[in-house]
Design a protein around this motif. Structure first.
Motif, PDB file in Angstrom:
ATOM      1  N   LEU A  50       4.843   6.529   3.029  1.00  9.65           N
ATOM      2  CA  LEU A  50       5.886   5.512   3.069  1.00  9.65           C
ATOM      3  C   LEU A  50       5.440   4.262   3.825  1.00  9.65           C
ATOM      4  N   LEU A  51       4.632   4.431   4.877  1.00  7.31           N
ATOM      5  CA  LEU A  51       4.230   3.298   5.703  1.00  7.31           C
ATOM      6  C   LEU A  51       2.906   2.702   5.289  1.00  7.31           C
ATOM      7  N   SER A  52       2.233   3.255   4.293  1.00  6.93           N
ATOM      8  CA  SER A  52       0.929   2.738   3.885  1.00  6.93           C
ATOM      9  C   SER A  52       0.979   1.300   3.389  1.00  6.93           C
ATOM     10  N   PRO A  53       2.040   0.836   2.679  1.00  8.06           N
ATOM     11  CA  PRO A  53       2.044  -0.589   2.275  1.00  8.06           C
ATOM     12  C   PRO A  53       2.109  -1.555   3.452  1.00  8.06           C
ATOM     13  N   MET A  54       2.616  -1.117   4.598  1.00 11.33           N
ATOM     14  CA  MET A  54       2.759  -2.008   5.754  1.00 11.33           C
ATOM     15  C   MET A  54       1.506  -2.047   6.612  1.00 11.33           C
ATOM     16  N   ARG A  55       0.582  -1.150   6.407  1.00 11.79           N
ATOM     17  CA  ARG A  55      -0.588  -1.047   7.256  1.00 11.79           C
ATOM     18  C   ARG A  55      -1.781  -1.748   6.614  1.00 11.79           C
ATOM     19  N   ILE A  56      -2.774  -2.065   7.473  1.00 14.56           N
ATOM     20  CA  ILE A  56      -3.978  -2.739   7.000  1.00 14.56           C
ATOM     21  C   ILE A  56      -4.773  -1.769   6.145  1.00 14.56           C
ATOM     22  N   PRO A  57      -5.216  -2.193   4.987  1.00 13.30           N
ATOM     23  CA  PRO A  57      -6.003  -1.268   4.144  1.00 13.30           C
ATOM     24  C   PRO A  57      -7.296  -0.882   4.841  1.00 13.30           C
ATOM     25  N   ARG A  58      -7.672   0.339   4.668  1.00 14.10           N
ATOM     26  CA  ARG A  58      -8.916   0.854   5.229  1.00 14.10           C
ATOM     27  C   ARG A  58      -9.533   1.830   4.252  1.00 14.10           C
ATOM     28  N   CYS A  59     -10.848   1.927   4.376  1.00 15.36           N
ATOM     29  CA  CYS A  59     -11.575   2.821   3.470  1.00 15.36           C
ATOM     30  C   CYS A  59     -11.514   4.236   3.994  1.00 15.36           C
TER      31      CYS A  59
END
Length: 442
Positions: A50-59
């Motif tokens: 749920l919170l992944s769209p709000m966080r900085i993308p990371r590999c």
């Protein structure tokens, strides 16, 4: 901690009013691989989605599930983040009856929990109905491998385990227990302000350290003396400090993931500070007999626990007669890991002052250092090196002071003549070196 009455076979050995214990466990859960129904997703994973769209993308590293236990793609367990357990134990003032069997039982407990024989065994089942001793520890690994043969290999099951232990004890009063009659003096007593123990165990090594604050040992005798020498009925031995450091090294070379890592080296260093004592001959005999009882109960060859795996496995993890890495016709058989383990021990003491007061003799030695190790060389198998810089031996005699001397005697009792000790003889030896060539002067 351990305080039982002398009934039903229990013996008083330890009494402590308060104990503080803190255990922290950081582990990595193993969720099932592949797509799963929404109801089987854990709450932390739902939060992550749920919170992944709000966080900085990371590999993110892809999950590798195509490992094989043997072959070119062998898993390295150190590539996985280890599970971590930290134990912090603090013990208040203790009254301890120092039995050698107590230390022996602790070593057995450590070996059963952290040793190589980690299989549960029912102690009540009879020998006839129980499996053979060799199959308890030698076949359970192969049985587990056969049961998991149909399942896919999951490298997460081989995640390493790190353990950190901190133990602190305050105000210790320990008694060296021995057999005594009504005419014998009380057992020697050790007074220690603080004891600290630290251990860090990882996949490749184990480091441990033991620290002792200045300690005092009190020993007495029942020898009848005059009133002037009544203070000699109690002697003491003082140690300014003690440090013990150990380092064990492990390797997983030529071993499968289901086998324990092999301990191939053990290094230990013991450093003592200044050891001084004022003791009489009867007190020295009383102390030596107490230490003899302690060592006898620690060794206790009659009550040693037998290993559940017989015969002892070789360093490849197989019975010596079934090892495929050696020729079956060769003699001797493939050695065990304990036989080829590298060992090194270093012992050092800063100073040694011994006063045998009734004999009027003082013995003093400079710092003593001793080192021993098994070299595993082609020409030398083991060696011992010792350094003793100097030995000073002084004999003191009691001499009466003449009346016309200038020494002040106002503080002395009137009934006793003024006396003082005077050296009668003194000798200092040169430095000595002990090695494989013998003892020689340096």
């Amino acid at each position: 901690m351990v305080c039982y009455g002398n009934r039903n076979g229990w013996v008083d050995c330890w009494a402590v009013p308060i104990v503080a214990l803190c255990i922290n466990y950081v582990y990595h859960p193993i969720p099932p691989l592949g797509p799963s129904p929404q109801a089987d997703i854990t709450t932390p994973e739902k939060e992550e989605i749920l919170l992944s769209p709000m966080r900085i993308p990371r590999c993110r590293k892809p999950v590798c599930i195509n490992w094989s236990q043997d072959g070119s793609q062998k898993l390295d367990p150190t590539s996985l983040s280890p599970d971590q357990v930290s134990l912090d134990l603090e013990i208040g003032p203790s009254v301890l009856l120092l039995y050698g069997s107590l230390l022996r039982s602790f070593l057995h407990l450590k070996e059963n929990i952290f040793g190589e024989d980690q299989s549960f065994t029912d102690m009540q089942q009879s020998r006839a109905s129980s499996p053979t001793l060799g199959s308890i520890g030698g076949d359970h690994t192969s049985d587990d491998a056969e049961s998991n043969k149909g399942k896919g290999f999951d490298p997460r099951q081989y995640r390493p385990f790190d353990v950190t232990v901190y133990i602190t004890m305050h105000d210790i009063q320990a008694h060296l227990v021995k057999n005594c009659s009504d005419e014998d003096p009380t057992c020697p007593m050790i007074l220690l302000e603080r004891l600290g123990f630290e251990m860090k165990k990882s996949y490749k090594e184990t480091q441990l350290q033991l620290l002792l604050s200045p300690s005092t040992l009190l020993v007495s005798d029942t020898y009848i003396r005059t009133t002037k020498d009544s203070h000699l009925n109690q002697g003491h031995l003082m140690l300014s400090g003690l440090q013990v450091r150990g380092h064990a090294m492990f390797s997983d070379e030529n071993r499968t993931l289901d086998q324990e890592t092999l301990e191939y080296a053990w290094l230990v260093e013991i450093q003592l500070g200044k050891l001084s004592c004022k003791i009489t001959a009867p007190q020295l005999h009383h102390l030596l007999t107490s230490l003899e009882t302690l060592v006898l109960l620690i060794r206790d060859a009659e009550n040693c626990l037998c290993s559940p795996r017989l015969p002892q496995m070789c360093h490849h993890g197989f019975p010596p007669l079934e090892c495929t890495h050696t020729d079956p016709q060769s003699r001797p058989r493939c050695p065990s890991g304990d036989d080829i383990k590298y060992r090194m021990t270093r012992f050092a003491i800063d100073a040694l002052d011994i006063y045998l007061v009734e004999g009027g003799t003082a013995f003093q030695a400079s710092p003593i250092r001793v080192t021993t190790c098994n070299l595993h060389g082609q020409h030398v198998k083991s060696g011992v090196t010792g350094v003793l810089p100097a030995i000073k031996n002084t004999r003191l005699g009691l001499k009466k002071v003449k009346p016309n001397t200038s020494i002040r005697t106002t503080s002395l009792p009137r009934k006793l003549p003024p006396t003082h000790y005077k050296p009668l003889g003194k000798s200092v030896s040169p430095s000595y070196l002990l090695d494989k060539y013998g003892v020689r002067e340096v």
